[in-house]
Scaffold this motif. Structure first.
Motif, PDB file in Angstrom:
ATOM      1  N   TYR A 267       0.824  -1.217   0.000  1.00 30.96           N
ATOM      2  CA  TYR A 267       0.000   0.000   0.000  1.00 30.96           C
ATOM      3  C   TYR A 267       0.855   1.262   0.000  1.00 30.96           C
TER       4      TYR A 267
ATOM      5  N   GLU B 199       1.863   1.737  -3.494  1.00 31.75           N
ATOM      6  CA  GLU B 199       0.744   2.260  -4.269  1.00 31.75           C
ATOM      7  C   GLU B 199       0.585   3.764  -4.021  1.00 31.75           C
ATOM      8  N   ILE B 200       0.742   4.156  -2.738  1.00 29.72           N
ATOM      9  CA  ILE B 200       0.592   5.581  -2.413  1.00 29.72           C
ATOM     10  C   ILE B 200       1.653   6.410  -3.121  1.00 29.72           C
TER      11      ILE B 200
ATOM     12  N   ARG C  17       0.935   6.550  -6.804  1.00 34.17           N
ATOM     13  CA  ARG C  17      -0.214   7.388  -7.089  1.00 34.17           C
ATOM     14  C   ARG C  17       0.133   8.864  -6.958  1.00 34.17           C
ATOM     15  N   ASN C  18       0.882   9.182  -5.903  1.00 34.65           N
ATOM     16  CA  ASN C  18       1.250  10.575  -5.687  1.00 34.65           C
ATOM     17  C   ASN C  18       2.168  11.091  -6.772  1.00 34.65           C
TER      18      ASN C  18
ATOM     19  N   ALA D 191       0.063  11.684  -9.803  1.00 35.13           N
ATOM     20  CA  ALA D 191      -0.769  12.876  -9.646  1.00 35.13           C
ATOM     21  C   ALA D 191       0.078  14.131  -9.771  1.00 35.13           C
TER      22      ALA D 191
ATOM     23  N   ASP E 123       0.959  14.690 -13.390  1.00 32.81           N
ATOM     24  CA  ASP E 123      -0.229  15.156 -14.097  1.00 32.81           C
ATOM     25  C   ASP E 123      -0.524  16.626 -13.787  1.00 32.81           C
ATOM     26  N   SER E 124      -0.417  16.972 -12.506  1.00 29.40           N
ATOM     27  CA  SER E 124      -0.672  18.361 -12.123  1.00 29.40           C
ATOM     28  C   SER E 124       0.343  19.284 -12.758  1.00 29.40           C
TER      29      SER E 124
ATOM     30  N   SER F  98      -0.618  19.871 -16.314  1.00 28.29           N
ATOM     31  CA  SER F  98      -1.773  20.771 -16.374  1.00 28.29           C
ATOM     32  C   SER F  98      -1.355  22.210 -16.126  1.00 28.29           C
TER      33      SER F  98
END
Lengths: 409, 409
Positions: free
Chosen positions: A4, A7-8, A11-12, A15, A18-19, A22
């Motif tokens: 986990y 995964e965190i 994922r972070n 993200a 991606d940010s 953007s």
């Protein structure tokens, strides 16, 4: 490392990446789009200053300007000829680029349309300029895989300049392409580009459109019902506008297959009619109709009918421009007239009409609520939500954008 | 008759039929749902009156109430045991009914949870009661094909009673099931049922939750950036809450496979900890934490951490209740603390925190904007939009609702 935590971290990191993309897209799109829009919109202001001097004589130029516009579009048009529809196809993955030539072409043809007094808006230009610049920049910077984000952020930046309403622009860019869903993929980039663009536009002297409403309205249950009724009828008006635009385009094309003949004959008729109908009262943006309706006056109860009539004719004939400002004028004049009939305060019902007819004409829900809220300094948000929801619900899922995907059934 | 007239007539007839069904569903769902919710919510008020008399002694009952709740759920539960997830499965077409027994069971177990001071909310009950009644009525009236409309209108009616916020309820019911899209299919019915339900609830004496904010705030660019930062951090807080809820549920289940042992051991620990942490400051709804934060006080900067801690523990242990009110309390306490750090006005940042953490925890965007707007009398709508958009964007697409469909990528 436990799964986990892995995964965190994963994922972070995703993200964050991606940010960052953007943020980057929003920043690089926001500034140049805003500068181009400032040039385009300031040009329109100059044209209206000019028209104030020349008066209605410019209507005489309508058939000739029409011919020139059709010639320009046919000769240099390519993608641009399909207008907004082309942008829908890009988002849907059916087209891949928008030529930069759309920018001078749109600016020139829309300026010409406004100069001779065609009853059109400015949104089409704003949207196409924004998207063309965004896609070109994306191509230059090797972001071709991010078409949707680029398109959405270009649209948001452009729309933010139009009325100085960044929040509306963000939601409009998320909602316009697919009715019934928000295109959240572009959210981050749209937030950044709309914010940056509206700051730049403001710094360059573009004045946001804002109106004051009296703040002492309170409503009982009966008035609540009346407000709901206004929303429903605005839904029908916007739906009628969308339908009749499509219908008149088809009919004019059928009777005049040659675009030159179409624009010439129609604009002779339009120019004469416009002059006869209260000396060009319905020519151009008709911002004074908007202003007087919000100020609480109702001179002519048929204003909204004639504004619809001239707008669909001008657009079907071949003049270039948008539908958003005409929708606002139609909404304000219909709202003030119908609200007055119902016994609602006129400025308030004009304001509600603007948002509600925008909702139903463009087949969007959240953007028009914020449009009303932003135009009127954040007051009466609740009532804008009510009329827009009802208007959106009652528009028969019609839209001025023919290629809009409809998820609603 | 020309084809287009036929098409218009056909379309209008269809739309009218559809609107009539929506109106009908909204009306028949709105009233009974509201009456049931009034009973349920008034019961909770009575329980808090009782607890005000009994003081923290009720915490002693926690392990026993926990056992009773688990027993009730296991014995009579069936569908209800899956909680909100079951409703998601209905909307996704994987389940077809929700037994009416969920109503007494939810009311009883949530009342019990609040009586002994578990840190839970009320939304789960409100939602399940609303949906169960709506589906049952739909079944009785042979509307079984309209599952989505029934579910959405039941949810909207229930949520409208919870805080007295009908517009939030409409959007929440459209947004909750699919993140990244609005479920417009239920719009008409949701408008009617939420409006009717909030009128009935008000007539029955349920007081809408409303707060006054000072109206003299104006912000410079720097403060705009700070507000954006607050929105982003609220996104992380809500995301952390959603993640840790899932994580603690899994872990508790792993260490205590037997649900009775799980609830007994955990609640012994929770009760002692709750008493030690400032005499039950974090037990129950903690509405006083919300009130003081909005009033501008910050007593203990770690309030939000402990509220998260106790809420996830209580829910994972097996107590029944919702997550919305805890999200609000966490948002208000975090917002006031972090806003104060940044130099923003404390009541204002508490208000923004409520909406933003709600947005990120539930993974919805439009509903929380209206939640903020409705709770605070329609003021500062723009700022709620900013923080909610950023918070929603920065929540890593996590949600307290595990079965929520995610369209976002």
């Amino acid at each position: 490392m436990p799964a986990y935590i892995k995964e965190i971290v994963h994922r972070n990191l995703n993200a964050a990446r991606d940010s960052a993309v953007s943020l980057w897209i929003g920043l690089i799109v926001g500034v140049p789009v805003a500068l181009a829009e400032v040039f385009y919109l300031k040009g329109i202001t100059v044209i209206y200053d000019l028209r104030a001097v020349l008066g209605n004589w410019t209507l005489i130029g309508m058939p000739f300007a029409g011919l020139l516009i059709v010639y320009l579009m046919n000769t240099f048009g390519k993608d641009c000829n399909k207008g907004i529809n082309h942008i829908f196809r890009i988002v849907q993955g059916k087209e891949h680029s928008l030529s930069l030539r759309v920018i001078p072409l749109m600016i020139l043809t829309i300026w010409l349309s406004h100069l001779v007094g065609a009853s059109v808006g400015r949104a089409t230009g704003v949207i196409q300029i924004g998207v063309a610049i965004a896609l070109w920049l994306g191509h230059m910077l090797h972001l071709d895989n991010d078409k949707i984000r680029l398109t959405v952020s270009g649209l948001a930046a452009g729309f933010a300049c139009l009325f100085g309403t960044p929040i509306t622009a963000i939601f409009f860019s998320l909602e316009m392409f697919v009715s019934g869903a928000l295109q959240y993929k572009g959210l981050g980039a749209a937030i950044v580009s709309a914010t940056v663009a509206s700051l730049v536009a403001k710094a360059c002297g573009l004045v946001p459109m804002r109106y004051d409403l009296p703040l002492n309205y309170t409503f009982s249950y009966i008035e609540f019902v009346k407000i709901g009724l206004l929303g429903i009828c605005c839904g029908w008006v916007g739906s009628f506008m969308a339908w009749s635009l499509k219908f008149s385009r088809k009919q004019l094309k059928k009777y005049f297959p040659n675009p030159y003949r179409r624009v010439f004959v129609s604009s002779c008729f339009i120019a004469i009619m416009m002059f006869l109908c209260w000396h060009g009262r319905y020519s151009g943006l008709s911002r004074d109709l908007l202003d007087t309706a919000i100020a609480g006056q109702i001179d002519m109860p048929w204003d909204w009918v004639l504004k619809i009539f001239f707008t669909i004719l001008c657009l079907a004939a071949g003049f270039q421009g948008g539908e958003v400002m005409p929708l606002c004028v139609i909404g304000a004049t219909f709202g003030s007239y119908f609200g007055n009939l119902l016994g609602l305060p006129v400025p308030f019902s004009a304001a509600l009409g603007i948002a509600a007819v925008f909702a139903s004409g463009t087949n969007t829900l959240v953007a028009p609520i914020f449009f009303g809220t932003e135009l009127f300094h954040g007051h009466y948000a609740r009532y804008f939500a009510i009329v827009c929801a009802l208007s959106f619900y009652c528009n028969h899922n019609r839209s001025i954008y023919e290629k809009q995907r409809r998820l609603r059934s």
